[in-house]
Design an enzyme around this catalytic site. Sequence first.
Site, PDB file in Angstrom:
ATOM      1  N   SER A 176       0.838  -1.196   0.000  1.00  0.00           N
ATOM      2  CA  SER A 176       0.000   0.000   0.000  1.00  0.00           C
ATOM      3  C   SER A 176       0.879   1.256   0.000  1.00  0.00           C
ATOM      4  O   SER A 176       1.723   1.410  -0.883  1.00  0.00           O
ATOM      5  CB  SER A 176      -0.954  -0.044   1.196  1.00  0.00           C
ATOM      6  OG  SER A 176      -2.002   0.855   1.039  1.00  0.00           O
ATOM      7  N   ASP A 342      -8.562  -6.889  -4.333  1.00  0.00           N
ATOM      8  CA  ASP A 342      -8.173  -5.552  -3.870  1.00  0.00           C
ATOM      9  C   ASP A 342      -8.762  -4.525  -4.830  1.00  0.00           C
ATOM     10  O   ASP A 342      -8.321  -4.409  -5.973  1.00  0.00           O
ATOM     11  CB  ASP A 342      -6.646  -5.463  -3.848  1.00  0.00           C
ATOM     12  CG  ASP A 342      -6.143  -4.110  -3.333  1.00  0.00           C
ATOM     13  OD1 ASP A 342      -6.971  -3.195  -3.113  1.00  0.00           O
ATOM     14  OD2 ASP A 342      -4.924  -3.975  -3.157  1.00  0.00           O
ATOM     15  N   HIS A 375      -7.830  -5.450  -0.011  1.00  0.00           N
ATOM     16  CA  HIS A 375      -6.544  -4.762   0.056  1.00  0.00           C
ATOM     17  C   HIS A 375      -5.698  -5.231   1.228  1.00  0.00           C
ATOM     18  O   HIS A 375      -4.476  -5.384   1.115  1.00  0.00           O
ATOM     19  CB  HIS A 375      -6.808  -3.252   0.158  1.00  0.00           C
ATOM     20  CG  HIS A 375      -5.573  -2.426   0.215  1.00  0.00           C
ATOM     21  ND1 HIS A 375      -4.665  -2.378  -0.818  1.00  0.00           N
ATOM     22  CD2 HIS A 375      -5.074  -1.613   1.187  1.00  0.00           C
ATOM     23  CE1 HIS A 375      -3.661  -1.550  -0.503  1.00  0.00           C
ATOM     24  NE2 HIS A 375      -3.891  -1.088   0.709  1.00  0.00           N
TER      25      HIS A 375
END
Lengths: 402, 402
Positions: A176, A342, A375
């Site tokens: 991320s 995700d 995610h």
Amino acid sequence: MTLSLDPAAQILAEAAQTDTPPVVEPEAPNGQGQVAQFGPDEPLTMDAGVVLAPFQIAYQTAGTLNADRSNAVLICHALTGDQHFAHTHPVTGKRGWWETLVGPGKPIDTDRYFVVCSNVVGSCMGSTGPASVDPETGRAYGLDFPLVTIRDMVRAQAMLLDRLGIRDLFLCIGGSMGGMQVLQWAALYPERVFAAMPIATGARHSAQNIAFHEVGRQAIMADPAWAEGRYLDMGTRPAKGLGVARMGAHITYLSEPALHRKFGRRFQGGSAPTFSFNADFQIESYLRHQGLSFVERFDANAYLYLTRAMDYFDLAADHGGVLAKAFKGTKTRFCVMSFTSDWLFPTADSRAIVHALNAASAAVAFVEVESDKGHDAFLLDEPVMFAAARGFIDAAARARGL
Amino acid sequence: MTLSLDPAAQILAEAAQTDTPPVVEPEAPNGQGQVAQFGPDEPLTMDAGVVLAPFQIAYQTAGTLNADRSNAVLICHALTGDQHFAHTHPVTGKRGWWETLVGPGKPIDTDRYFVVCSNVVGSCMGSTGPASVDPETGRAYGLDFPLVTIRDMVRAQAMLLDRLGIRDLFLCIGGSMGGMQVLQWAALYPERVFAAMPIATGARHSAQNIAFHEVGRQAIMADPAWAEGRYLDMGTRPAKGLGVARMGAHITYLSEPALHRKFGRRFQGGSAPTFSFNADFQIESYLRHQGLSFVERFDANAYLYLTRAMDYFDLAADHGGVLAKAFKGTKTRFCVMSFTSDWLFPTADSRAIVHALNAASAAVAFVEVESDKGHDAFLLDEPVMFAAARGFIDAAARARGL
């Protein structure tokens, strides 16, 4: 199965054999690990056009730096992450957030590698950020803190590595916002990164992601207790606004299938609605808990700053709009990883990175992991991710002679 | 191209020919159209286990009811929609929200059909809701208003149709929360619905959708100006909280491709970030505008109630967990429609409805419209939607001898 949590002695032991004497940093008094102090003569030059000095970077390490300092791994944490990747969190008491991936015998094997993770500049877990005291005023910076970019975070990390006597990284890895830092590392200091593994990330933040972040920021700023960012002076905290921001963001970290599997439409303690605005559904109770617990461990202004840093990230824009130019001539070997469910950083974002790396003739592997966890899968128990990471890291270690 | 906006005279003209004399309702003084008043002897029996009396339903009509009253169309509006489907909105001054689909020569042809749309009970555009005055206290209901369900909305609509002398509907149509009402109509009053067209909807609200709604509610309730729901008494309005709720919800109404196409990462009035928390990106400015303009036209408590109604909706749960049972023996003909980029009510939700209708041996057509506009596509210029709607409605009209 113990981690070597105090590498300072080892660093000192090695210092005699190398050029740059590493500095042993003191332990932070609040359990945030070690802290590297940078004085007025070592400012951080920031993209906002200002210099930050003095400042400090809090970090944690595991494993031991080898004699030729070639086995260093930098872990870059995500938006609300921290340096406690393999250490008990001083506030929540929870185990390290990446102990699934990092530890003795794990893919990032602390018996083989020296692992560093620093709290990013602009955050609130010991590194200098908007909740830190501005030496000019004696009060918390608040919104007087300069806007931080992903590149600023990476520059500060590079200064920390310099301090630790680590010239180059065997591996730079993160998910991320951590993955954004990995990409920025590879673009800014290609000669310092042997292998790079950006996970569940993108080379730029999408309009939808900016939109979600903006809603979170507006939720914080709408809270009167935020007090135009001066809440620490006033002894208040915008807990409600920050809680709402976290609740909204948390939805984007999960997938609809995962939410359905975990909560579905199940009611709290019963089979029927209460016909009220209580948390009737389990998913509501879960989200409220997420909001409340986040408020206990995170600073609202830091949340504003770090979301903004992600929004501003656009690696191609820094290179004339052509992402491949960010990696021109790179010798770094890459493993790009995404997760099928995700939707915050969908596989298309990873593919764009891979295409750019291909165009730059870089060595790149790409793994799309089948997962319904959304995610946050990169933080969870994902055997395929572990296996792929182990394969990539082991191969890179052989190539580096480790 | 003028709509017949005053069907009252026509209704009166037809009254002599039919059994039930329809009542001509007075115009609301605030531009909300006509209002049907229901006195203490005509209470609304609600799922929450209470009766609501007195209450009123505001509505608008277009077109003319035919002699045998067989050409009535009921339009069911979405969460923040209203009765002004083909009429200028009294607050915003905007044109009717479904003039793309409804009007002379349009798929819902007001030269052929008598079209009714009522503001749902629990809303704030003239129908009784939490902002209405509680006759027992003389103050706004606030949270003393009973929780409303989709079925309650439909029951109130049925009472309105009774009042207008309309026994059965040629067509019941609506998108999103409007689609939920269409499904509920078909399940609750199958003999009163000749054709039904639920669009961009589901037979139940998903965990993710409940989660998004809960964040919006928490944003409103976090606003001190909300005052535990008593803001109307205090002369305040939770504008910030409601604005944040709307901003977050609005993201879910669009698709990432649509956001990318409309806004991308474009900056406001420049090519570089300002390194501030101003609305740097166009998407931020757009969202803030959405929040501000919504606050001007909508009541915060009504938003709480209507989101809750959607969350509670689960048609299968009302029929032993088997959706097909909701439609057992139905004679209604259905056209179910979804949009490829709608991630709030994805096509899978529509397919579940179609499968249930198939299991119930119902006549059902299914159209998945290719569109990148997301959930809000049903409100936009979508020629394929118009063509499919026209085909379904024309065929139904022939079957009904219209």
